[in-house]
Design a protein around this motif. Structure first.
Motif, short mmCIF file in Angstrom:
data_model
loop_
_atom_site.label_atom_id
_atom_site.label_comp_id
_atom_site.label_asym_id
_atom_site.label_seq_id
_atom_site.Cartn_x
_atom_site.Cartn_y
_atom_site.Cartn_z
N GLY A 290 3.64 -23.37 63.98
CA GLY A 290 4.94 -23.60 64.60
C GLY A 290 5.78 -24.59 63.82
O GLY A 290 6.98 -24.40 63.63
N GLU A 291 5.14 -25.64 63.32
CA GLU A 291 5.87 -26.69 62.60
C GLU A 291 6.18 -26.29 61.16
O GLU A 291 7.29 -26.49 60.67
CB GLU A 291 5.04 -27.98 62.60
CG GLU A 291 5.66 -29.14 61.84
CD GLU A 291 6.92 -29.67 62.49
OE1 GLU A 291 7.71 -30.35 61.80
OE2 GLU A 291 7.14 -29.39 63.69
N GLU A 292 5.21 -25.72 60.48
CA GLU A 292 5.35 -25.45 59.05
C GLU A 292 6.02 -24.10 58.75
O GLU A 292 6.55 -23.91 57.66
CB GLU A 292 3.97 -25.49 58.37
CG GLU A 292 3.33 -26.86 58.36
CD GLU A 292 4.16 -27.86 57.57
OE1 GLU A 292 4.68 -27.49 56.50
OE2 GLU A 292 4.30 -29.00 58.03
N PHE B 175 12.36 -21.36 59.95
CA PHE B 175 13.17 -20.15 59.92
C PHE B 175 14.58 -20.47 60.44
O PHE B 175 14.76 -21.38 61.26
CB PHE B 175 12.56 -19.07 60.81
CG PHE B 175 11.34 -18.41 60.24
CD1 PHE B 175 11.22 -18.16 58.89
CD2 PHE B 175 10.31 -18.02 61.09
CE1 PHE B 175 10.08 -17.55 58.38
CE2 PHE B 175 9.16 -17.40 60.58
CZ PHE B 175 9.06 -17.17 59.22
N PRO B 176 15.59 -19.71 60.02
CA PRO B 176 16.93 -19.87 60.60
C PRO B 176 16.89 -19.63 62.11
O PRO B 176 16.07 -18.85 62.59
CB PRO B 176 17.75 -18.80 59.88
CG PRO B 176 17.00 -18.51 58.62
CD PRO B 176 15.56 -18.71 58.95
N GLN C 126 14.58 -17.12 64.47
CA GLN C 126 13.70 -17.62 65.52
C GLN C 126 13.96 -16.90 66.84
O GLN C 126 13.03 -16.46 67.52
CB GLN C 126 13.88 -19.13 65.71
CG GLN C 126 13.40 -19.98 64.56
CD GLN C 126 13.65 -21.46 64.81
OE1 GLN C 126 14.08 -21.86 65.87
NE2 GLN C 126 13.39 -22.27 63.80
N SER C 127 15.24 -16.78 67.20
CA SER C 127 15.60 -16.12 68.46
C SER C 127 15.17 -14.67 68.46
O SER C 127 14.68 -14.13 69.46
CB SER C 127 17.12 -16.22 68.68
OG SER C 127 17.53 -17.57 68.77
N GLN C 128 15.33 -14.00 67.31
CA GLN C 128 14.93 -12.61 67.21
C GLN C 128 13.42 -12.45 67.38
O GLN C 128 12.95 -11.56 68.09
CB GLN C 128 15.36 -12.06 65.86
CG GLN C 128 15.12 -10.56 65.69
CD GLN C 128 15.58 -10.06 64.35
OE1 GLN C 128 15.56 -10.78 63.36
NE2 GLN C 128 16.02 -8.80 64.29
N ALA D 13 12.50 -12.91 71.00
CA ALA D 13 12.91 -11.76 71.82
C ALA D 13 11.96 -10.57 71.63
O ALA D 13 11.72 -9.80 72.57
CB ALA D 13 14.33 -11.34 71.45
N LEU D 14 11.37 -10.46 70.42
CA LEU D 14 10.47 -9.35 70.14
C LEU D 14 9.03 -9.63 70.55
O LEU D 14 8.22 -8.70 70.65
CB LEU D 14 10.52 -9.02 68.64
CG LEU D 14 11.85 -8.44 68.11
CD1 LEU D 14 11.81 -8.36 66.60
CD2 LEU D 14 12.13 -7.08 68.71
N ALA D 15 8.72 -10.91 70.75
CA ALA D 15 7.32 -11.27 71.04
C ALA D 15 6.90 -10.79 72.42
O ALA D 15 7.68 -10.77 73.37
CB ALA D 15 7.17 -12.79 70.95
N VAL D 16 5.64 -10.38 72.52
CA VAL D 16 5.06 -10.03 73.82
C VAL D 16 4.10 -11.14 74.20
O VAL D 16 3.01 -11.26 73.67
CB VAL D 16 4.31 -8.68 73.74
CG1 VAL D 16 3.71 -8.32 75.10
CG2 VAL D 16 5.26 -7.58 73.26
#
Length: 279
Positions: free
Chosen positions: A256-258, A263-264, A268-270, A273-276
């Motif tokens: 998460g940190e590295e 990421f922009p 990150q938002s994308q 949104a795609l994660a289950v």
């Protein structure tokens, strides 16, 4: 800031310590062979062991070294050359500051010319210098630094060398240097640990592994140096697999940190949104 040889040193221009680092002779030989070129570009994911490899190589070979950790500030040529000159003063002595030309706003207008002059003077001070540019991926994709590095490569004498450590491949500005052999690469497939190296690194940390156990640990960490370090922690060395359904909290925090945090925001938002997610 730290003191070294009577001169101030910034953390940004100080070579990392190499205590409790296993000497990866297999890769040392690769780096030795690459020194016939002007530059080696070491590319691999976070936690691949790039910095530890280069710091231990420089220490093992007792090389004169100027270490510079790249960050977003280096997109400004004045900031880059100013910090590099300060690092040279700490690494090569106070005379370096007097010998190296200062990058002024006027000089920045003719950057290729100034870069060639600066690196000619730098390598004249130390003809066998190892210049290490760490965390090069922190530089913006479009910035003058790439042209500056191209100028540095063009001015590197036979006994000197530039090492670039990055999570990304060389930028387009270095395409010509790659094709003519001035830049050689060390990639992730080469950086991956072997079973012998797993056993060696574990031994440095007081964990004895036989050949079979080393192969098992290699399978668990996938050749990833940071993954091996997680296995060597007391809570994970009892046999917790990195490939399990619920990864260790430390591994989650590391990625998460590295990785994710860098990421922009739109990306990150994308991803979110795609994660289950289970909950």
């Amino acid at each position: 800031m730290v003191q070294h040889g009577g001169n101030p040193r910034l953390a940004k221009t100080t070579r990392p310590r190499t205590s409790a680092v296993f000497a990866r002779e297999r890769l040392f030989r690769e780096l030795d062979g690459n020194r016939s070129a002007s530059c080696t570009w070491v590319a691999g994911p976070p936690g691949a062991g790039k910095t530890a490899l280069l710091a231990s190589f420089v220490s093992d070979r007792a090389l004169a070294c100027l270490w510079h950790q790249i960050d977003a500030d280096d997109a400004d040529p004045l900031a880059f050359f100013g910090t590099l000159a300060q690092g040279a003063q700490g690494a090569l002595g106070s005379d370096a500051a007097k010998a190296l030309p200062a990058c002024t706003p006027d000089a920045a207008f003719s950057l290729p010319t100034f870069a060639r002059r600066f690196f000619r003077e730098l390598f004249a001070l130390a003809p066998e210098l190892m210049l290490v540019l760490d965390d090069y991926h922190e530089a913006p994709l479009f910035c003058p630094l790439h042209d500056i590095v191209r100028g540095a490569i063009e001015q590197t004498p036979p006994d000197a060398h530039i090492m670039v450590l990055s999570r990304t491949l060389p930028p387009p500005a270095l395409a010509r240097a790659l094709t003519n052999g001035a830049v050689r690469s060390l990639c992730w497939e080469q950086l991956k640990l072997t079973a012998e190296e797993v056993a060696g690194i574990a031994g440095v940390h007081g964990v004895v592994l036989d050949q079979r156990a080393a192969a098992q640990w290699l399978d668990q960490c996938g050749g990833w140096a940071a993954g091996l370090r997680l296995l060597l922690r007391p809570k994970t060395s009892a046999g917790l697999r990195l490939t399990g359904e619920e990864p260790p909290e430390l591994l989650f925090d590391y990625l998460g940190e590295e990785v994710f945090r860098k990421f922009p925001r739109a990306f990150q938002s994308q991803l979110l949104a795609l994660a289950v997610l289970p909950r």
